[in-house]
Design a protein around this motif. Structure first.
Motif, PDB file in Angstrom:
ATOM      1  N   TRP A  17      12.357  -8.554   0.102  1.00 46.63           N
ATOM      2  CA  TRP A  17      13.618  -8.486   0.843  1.00 46.63           C
ATOM      3  C   TRP A  17      13.428  -7.859   2.215  1.00 46.63           C
ATOM      4  O   TRP A  17      14.020  -8.316   3.202  1.00 46.63           O
ATOM      5  N   VAL A  18      12.631  -6.806   2.295  1.00 42.59           N
ATOM      6  CA  VAL A  18      12.375  -6.177   3.591  1.00 42.59           C
ATOM      7  C   VAL A  18      11.672  -7.172   4.522  1.00 42.59           C
ATOM      8  O   VAL A  18      12.025  -7.305   5.699  1.00 42.59           O
ATOM      9  N   ALA A  19      10.692  -7.892   3.995  1.00 45.47           N
ATOM     10  CA  ALA A  19       9.991  -8.895   4.797  1.00 45.47           C
ATOM     11  C   ALA A  19      10.935 -10.020   5.215  1.00 45.47           C
ATOM     12  O   ALA A  19      10.879 -10.499   6.348  1.00 45.47           O
ATOM     13  N   LEU A  20      11.819 -10.445   4.311  1.00 47.58           N
ATOM     14  CA  LEU A  20      12.763 -11.523   4.637  1.00 47.58           C
ATOM     15  C   LEU A  20      13.636 -11.151   5.823  1.00 47.58           C
ATOM     16  O   LEU A  20      13.759 -11.918   6.778  1.00 47.58           O
ATOM     17  N   PHE A  21      14.225  -9.968   5.789  1.00 43.30           N
ATOM     18  CA  PHE A  21      15.119  -9.576   6.882  1.00 43.30           C
ATOM     19  C   PHE A  21      14.362  -9.240   8.160  1.00 43.30           C
ATOM     20  O   PHE A  21      14.961  -9.174   9.234  1.00 43.30           O
ATOM     21  N   THR A  22      13.050  -9.057   8.059  1.00 43.82           N
ATOM     22  CA  THR A  22      12.238  -8.888   9.256  1.00 43.82           C
ATOM     23  C   THR A  22      11.870 -10.245   9.849  1.00 43.82           C
ATOM     24  O   THR A  22      11.829 -10.413  11.071  1.00 43.82           O
ATOM     25  N   ILE A  23      11.634 -11.237   8.995  1.00 42.46           N
ATOM     26  CA  ILE A  23      11.161 -12.548   9.440  1.00 42.46           C
ATOM     27  C   ILE A  23      12.301 -13.484   9.845  1.00 42.46           C
ATOM     28  O   ILE A  23      12.117 -14.351  10.702  1.00 42.46           O
ATOM     29  N   LEU A  24      13.482 -13.331   9.258  1.00 44.32           N
ATOM     30  CA  LEU A  24      14.585 -14.247   9.543  1.00 44.32           C
ATOM     31  C   LEU A  24      14.895 -14.439  11.040  1.00 44.32           C
ATOM     32  O   LEU A  24      15.082 -15.569  11.479  1.00 44.32           O
ATOM     33  N   PRO A  25      14.961 -13.386  11.838  1.00 46.53           N
ATOM     34  CA  PRO A  25      15.311 -13.620  13.240  1.00 46.53           C
ATOM     35  C   PRO A  25      14.180 -14.176  14.108  1.00 46.53           C
ATOM     36  O   PRO A  25      14.425 -14.572  15.248  1.00 46.53           O
ATOM     37  N   PHE A  54      10.777 -18.620   4.081  1.00 49.89           N
ATOM     38  CA  PHE A  54      10.650 -18.101   2.715  1.00 49.89           C
ATOM     39  C   PHE A  54       9.187 -18.070   2.281  1.00 49.89           C
ATOM     40  O   PHE A  54       8.759 -17.130   1.616  1.00 49.89           O
ATOM     41  N   ILE A  55       8.418 -19.081   2.654  1.00 48.93           N
ATOM     42  CA  ILE A  55       6.990 -19.086   2.326  1.00 48.93           C
ATOM     43  C   ILE A  55       6.280 -17.943   3.047  1.00 48.93           C
ATOM     44  O   ILE A  55       5.473 -17.217   2.451  1.00 48.93           O
ATOM     45  N   THR A  56       6.589 -17.762   4.324  1.00 48.67           N
ATOM     46  CA  THR A  56       5.999 -16.666   5.091  1.00 48.67           C
ATOM     47  C   THR A  56       6.403 -15.322   4.495  1.00 48.67           C
ATOM     48  O   THR A  56       5.570 -14.416   4.367  1.00 48.67           O
ATOM     49  N   THR A  57       7.668 -15.201   4.114  1.00 47.76           N
ATOM     50  CA  THR A  57       8.153 -13.972   3.501  1.00 47.76           C
ATOM     51  C   THR A  57       7.398 -13.662   2.209  1.00 47.76           C
ATOM     52  O   THR A  57       7.061 -12.509   1.934  1.00 47.76           O
ATOM     53  N   THR A  58       7.090 -14.693   1.430  1.00 40.53           N
ATOM     54  CA  THR A  58       6.405 -14.492   0.155  1.00 40.53           C
ATOM     55  C   THR A  58       5.010 -13.919   0.357  1.00 40.53           C
ATOM     56  O   THR A  58       4.629 -12.953  -0.312  1.00 40.53           O
ATOM     57  N   TRP A  59       4.233 -14.485   1.286  1.00 39.16           N
ATOM     58  CA  TRP A  59       2.876 -13.942   1.450  1.00 39.16           C
ATOM     59  C   TRP A  59       2.876 -12.613   2.197  1.00 39.16           C
ATOM     60  O   TRP A  59       2.051 -11.751   1.920  1.00 39.16           O
ATOM     61  N   VAL A  60       3.810 -12.402   3.124  1.00 34.71           N
ATOM     62  CA  VAL A  60       3.886 -11.102   3.798  1.00 34.71           C
ATOM     63  C   VAL A  60       4.312 -10.028   2.788  1.00 34.71           C
ATOM     64  O   VAL A  60       3.752  -8.925   2.765  1.00 34.71           O
ATOM     65  N   GLY A  61       5.275 -10.363   1.924  1.00 32.84           N
ATOM     66  CA  GLY A  61       5.697  -9.432   0.876  1.00 32.84           C
ATOM     67  C   GLY A  61       4.572  -9.122  -0.087  1.00 32.84           C
ATOM     68  O   GLY A  61       4.421  -7.981  -0.544  1.00 32.84           O
ATOM     69  N   ALA A  62       3.740 -10.129  -0.411  1.00 29.62           N
ATOM     70  CA  ALA A  62       2.606  -9.915  -1.318  1.00 29.62           C
ATOM     71  C   ALA A  62       1.568  -8.987  -0.689  1.00 29.62           C
ATOM     72  O   ALA A  62       1.010  -8.113  -1.375  1.00 29.62           O
TER      73      ALA A  62
END
Length: 85
Positions: A17-25, A54-62
């Motif tokens: 979630w932290v990565a998602l809200f960082t990557i969205l903008p 979402f794919i970018t968020t998944t690997w950044v979160g991992a």
């Protein structure tokens, strides 16, 4: 093992979630946008590319999760024992 699998999964969800809200903008440029004529929101992007984000968020979160798990398992951050009374 200092933490269980449910806690590890919960930490991954928080990292995601932290990565998602960082990557969205990222990649959004409103300078070239024209005013909407169909009732759409002014700030809504024309091409949000959510699948790619979402794919970018998944690997950044991992990666973030792996760093946190390494810090925990190496003992750099002490985890207190919780007694189950």
């Amino acid at each position: 093992m200092p933490i269980g699998p449910i806690t590890m999964f919960s930490i991954y969800v928080i990292c995601w979630w932290v990565a998602l809200f960082t990557i969205l903008p990222l990649g959004m440029n409103q300078q070239d946008q024209k005013p909407p004529t169909d009732g759409a929101q002014w700030g809504a992007p024309d091409k949000p590319d959510l699948k790619k984000k979402f794919i970018t968020t998944t690997w950044v979160g991992a990666i973030l999760w792996a760093v946190i798990m390494a810090v925990i398992f190496l003992g750099l951050v002490p985890i207190p024992e919780v007694s189950g009374t």
